[in-house]
Scaffold this motif. Sequence first.
Motif, PDB file in Angstrom:
ATOM      1  N   SER A 150       0.803  -1.218   0.000  1.00  0.00           N
ATOM      2  CA  SER A 150       0.000   0.000   0.000  1.00  0.00           C
ATOM      3  C   SER A 150       0.836   1.268   0.000  1.00  0.00           C
ATOM      4  O   SER A 150       0.479   2.258  -0.632  1.00  0.00           O
ATOM      5  CB  SER A 150      -0.930  -0.007   1.222  1.00  0.00           C
ATOM      6  OG  SER A 150      -1.708   1.158   1.263  1.00  0.00           O
ATOM      7  N   ARG A 154       3.204   1.095  -4.024  1.00  0.00           N
ATOM      8  CA  ARG A 154       2.231   1.918  -4.740  1.00  0.00           C
ATOM      9  C   ARG A 154       2.815   3.283  -5.126  1.00  0.00           C
ATOM     10  O   ARG A 154       2.448   3.856  -6.147  1.00  0.00           O
ATOM     11  CB  ARG A 154       0.986   2.118  -3.876  1.00  0.00           C
ATOM     12  CG  ARG A 154      -0.074   2.960  -4.567  1.00  0.00           C
ATOM     13  CD  ARG A 154      -1.342   3.017  -3.767  1.00  0.00           C
ATOM     14  NE  ARG A 154      -2.100   1.781  -3.892  1.00  0.00           N
ATOM     15  CZ  ARG A 154      -3.044   1.406  -3.016  1.00  0.00           C
ATOM     16  NH1 ARG A 154      -3.281   2.137  -1.964  1.00  0.00           N
ATOM     17  NH2 ARG A 154      -3.709   0.298  -3.215  1.00  0.00           N
ATOM     18  N   ASP A 191      -1.516  -1.435 -10.488  1.00  0.00           N
ATOM     19  CA  ASP A 191      -2.149  -0.732  -9.370  1.00  0.00           C
ATOM     20  C   ASP A 191      -3.348  -1.528  -8.845  1.00  0.00           C
ATOM     21  O   ASP A 191      -3.554  -1.639  -7.625  1.00  0.00           O
ATOM     22  CB  ASP A 191      -2.601   0.655  -9.826  1.00  0.00           C
ATOM     23  CG  ASP A 191      -3.053   1.533  -8.669  1.00  0.00           C
ATOM     24  OD1 ASP A 191      -2.314   1.601  -7.663  1.00  0.00           O
ATOM     25  OD2 ASP A 191      -4.139   2.133  -8.762  1.00  0.00           O
ATOM     26  N   GLU A 192      -4.135  -2.101  -9.742  1.00  0.00           N
ATOM     27  CA  GLU A 192      -5.284  -2.907  -9.328  1.00  0.00           C
ATOM     28  C   GLU A 192      -4.833  -4.175  -8.618  1.00  0.00           C
ATOM     29  O   GLU A 192      -5.453  -4.615  -7.630  1.00  0.00           O
ATOM     30  CB  GLU A 192      -6.134  -3.264 -10.548  1.00  0.00           C
ATOM     31  CG  GLU A 192      -7.363  -4.118 -10.235  1.00  0.00           C
ATOM     32  CD  GLU A 192      -8.271  -3.480  -9.199  1.00  0.00           C
ATOM     33  OE1 GLU A 192      -8.900  -4.252  -8.429  1.00  0.00           O
ATOM     34  OE2 GLU A 192      -8.356  -2.232  -9.141  1.00  0.00           O
ATOM     35  N   ASN A 195      -3.925  -3.210  -5.146  1.00  0.00           N
ATOM     36  CA  ASN A 195      -5.142  -2.985  -4.370  1.00  0.00           C
ATOM     37  C   ASN A 195      -5.782  -4.301  -3.933  1.00  0.00           C
ATOM     38  O   ASN A 195      -6.269  -4.432  -2.796  1.00  0.00           O
ATOM     39  CB  ASN A 195      -6.155  -2.176  -5.194  1.00  0.00           C
ATOM     40  CG  ASN A 195      -5.736  -0.725  -5.356  1.00  0.00           C
ATOM     41  OD1 ASN A 195      -5.021  -0.183  -4.519  1.00  0.00           O
ATOM     42  ND2 ASN A 195      -6.172  -0.089  -6.429  1.00  0.00           N
ATOM     43  N   THR A 196      -5.778  -5.286  -4.828  1.00  0.00           N
ATOM     44  CA  THR A 196      -6.348  -6.599  -4.513  1.00  0.00           C
ATOM     45  C   THR A 196      -5.589  -7.265  -3.370  1.00  0.00           C
ATOM     46  O   THR A 196      -6.168  -7.821  -2.452  1.00  0.00           O
ATOM     47  CB  THR A 196      -6.333  -7.512  -5.746  1.00  0.00           C
ATOM     48  OG1 THR A 196      -7.104  -6.903  -6.786  1.00  0.00           O
ATOM     49  CG2 THR A 196      -6.918  -8.885  -5.427  1.00  0.00           C
ATOM     50  N   VAL A 198      -3.717  -5.792  -1.097  1.00  0.00           N
ATOM     51  CA  VAL A 198      -3.944  -5.017   0.131  1.00  0.00           C
ATOM     52  C   VAL A 198      -5.280  -5.386   0.763  1.00  0.00           C
ATOM     53  O   VAL A 198      -5.381  -5.579   1.970  1.00  0.00           O
ATOM     54  CB  VAL A 198      -3.864  -3.492  -0.157  1.00  0.00           C
ATOM     55  CG1 VAL A 198      -4.317  -2.705   1.068  1.00  0.00           C
ATOM     56  CG2 VAL A 198      -2.443  -3.105  -0.558  1.00  0.00           C
ATOM     57  N   ARG A 199      -6.326  -5.504  -0.073  1.00  0.00           N
ATOM     58  CA  ARG A 199      -7.652  -5.855   0.450  1.00  0.00           C
ATOM     59  C   ARG A 199      -7.655  -7.251   1.101  1.00  0.00           C
ATOM     60  O   ARG A 199      -8.308  -7.468   2.130  1.00  0.00           O
ATOM     61  CB  ARG A 199      -8.694  -5.802  -0.675  1.00  0.00           C
ATOM     62  CG  ARG A 199      -9.085  -4.389  -1.090  1.00  0.00           C
ATOM     63  CD  ARG A 199     -10.359  -4.401  -1.947  1.00  0.00           C
ATOM     64  NE  ARG A 199     -10.156  -5.086  -3.214  1.00  0.00           N
ATOM     65  CZ  ARG A 199      -9.742  -4.488  -4.330  1.00  0.00           C
ATOM     66  NH1 ARG A 199      -9.474  -3.183  -4.338  1.00  0.00           N
ATOM     67  NH2 ARG A 199      -9.586  -5.174  -5.440  1.00  0.00           N
TER      68      ARG A 199
END
Length: 202
Positions: A150, A154, A191-192, A195-196, A198-199
């Motif tokens: 993150s 990033r 970037d996606e 994000n995945t 991190v989630r």
Amino acid sequence: MTNFNETKNLLENSNFYYVIIAGMDSNYSYVNSHYASAFGYISENMVGKPYYITMHPDDRKVCEETSIKCFQNPDKSFPATIRKHDGKGGYIITQWEYRAIFNDQNEPDGVFCMGYDITEYVRANENLQVAKSEIEEKKTILEQIGWEQSHVIRRPVANIIGLVNILNKMDLDQNMSNICEMLTDSADQLDEAINTIVRKTE
């Protein structure tokens, strides 16, 4: 003593419970068949032998302290966890309840003990604690990965996207425009993906 005799008779042939009585001389005055069978390799006849011959030397103090509590509180039972020789150079772990015995003249006459083997339970609990510790360690690692994804990874990805956006505003030939478009798509995908990850670690 009547109640103790009833318990002795009830559990004489138990396949689960150990029942023993140690006299005031610290010798066995009674052992049930399950106890005799489990520790028969130490002595064929336990009666008259010192109570501590079956146990880890360090646990004698536990027995002594628990017995004192019993005589100080004759209406109560007290627990004790005792390691017993397993006949293979190791020990099993047993859980006991101690209760003081008095004769008809209300004089101390010994200690009544009922116990059972908790070795498998203790080992399972130890394994559970190890598993919990490993899970906590992995959780910490995942949280660290999530934070790094993150905050650390990033940042350069955002910089790449920003630089590509600047390039897109410049007067570029078709070849460079195609490259910028591919860079934009790749940066967006990366970037996606971040994000995945991190989630999933949240």
